[in-house]
Design a protein around this motif. Structure first.
Motif, short mmCIF file in Angstrom:
data_model
loop_
_atom_site.label_atom_id
_atom_site.label_comp_id
_atom_site.label_asym_id
_atom_site.label_seq_id
_atom_site.Cartn_x
_atom_site.Cartn_y
_atom_site.Cartn_z
N ILE A 261 29.06 -19.33 -38.23
CA ILE A 261 28.09 -20.37 -37.89
C ILE A 261 28.71 -21.75 -38.08
N LEU A 262 29.42 -21.94 -39.19
CA LEU A 262 30.06 -23.24 -39.46
C LEU A 262 31.16 -23.54 -38.44
N LEU A 263 31.96 -22.54 -38.08
CA LEU A 263 33.00 -22.74 -37.07
C LEU A 263 32.40 -23.16 -35.74
N HIS A 264 31.35 -22.46 -35.33
CA HIS A 264 30.71 -22.79 -34.05
C HIS A 264 30.12 -24.20 -34.08
N HIS A 265 29.46 -24.54 -35.18
CA HIS A 265 28.87 -25.88 -35.31
C HIS A 265 29.97 -26.95 -35.28
#
Length: 160
Positions: A98-102
């Motif tokens: 989720i953090l990578l995508h954000h």
């Protein structure tokens, strides 16, 4: 202790070594980029053609194919995903995904990856550079990803 002249000499020597490692490839890549941009004619040939009121003819087989591949890549690009190394890491891996995508979405990462893919299709080599931009937030900064020009990177000749 090394003087400034010694450091400059060392930097120039490393630059020459770096440039020599990919000199022939850089020449080919410049030619391919010119072909993609419809700049196949030299300035002299193009001016001679224009003097005779004949536009320099170009039929670019490369541009259409590259544009189709880049369009397919943009439609089908996937979000980055982190995988768990052990069974107990599933929650951490999903949070990291989720953090990578954000970060990629907010930091222009997916657009930069598409630009890099286009450069790879044209010339076979491209570079992505992550960095932190402190122009808006001087304390924390903002994560950004850019696609650097292939011709502005010093290549490490000892890289295997």
């Amino acid at each position: 202790m090394a003087t400034e002249k010694d450091r400059i000499k060392d930097i120039k020597g490393r630059f020459d070594e770096s440039f020599a490692a990919l000199a022939t490839a850089y020449t080919d890549m410049q030619t391919l980029h010119k072909m993609y941009a419809n700049k196949q004619w030299s300035d002299k040939d193009a001016s001679n053609s224009k003097k005779k009121n004949i536009p320099p003819l170009t039929y670019n087989f490369m541009k259409k194919n590259v544009d189709v591949m880049v369009g397919i890549q943009r439609q089908n690009k996937m979000a980055l995903k982190a995988f768990a190394e052990e069974t107990g890491d599933n929650i951490s891996a999903s949070i990291a995904s989720i953090l990578l995508h954000h970060s990629m979405r907010k930091g222009n990462g997916y657009t930069a990856a598409s630009e890099a893919f286009k450069d790879v299709c044209i010339a076979g080599l491209s570079w992505l550079s992550p960095y932190i931009d402190f122009s808006k937030d001087a304390i924390n900064g903002e994560f950004k990803v850019i696609c650097d020009s292939t011709f502005d990177i010093f290549f490490d000749p000892s890289l295997k």
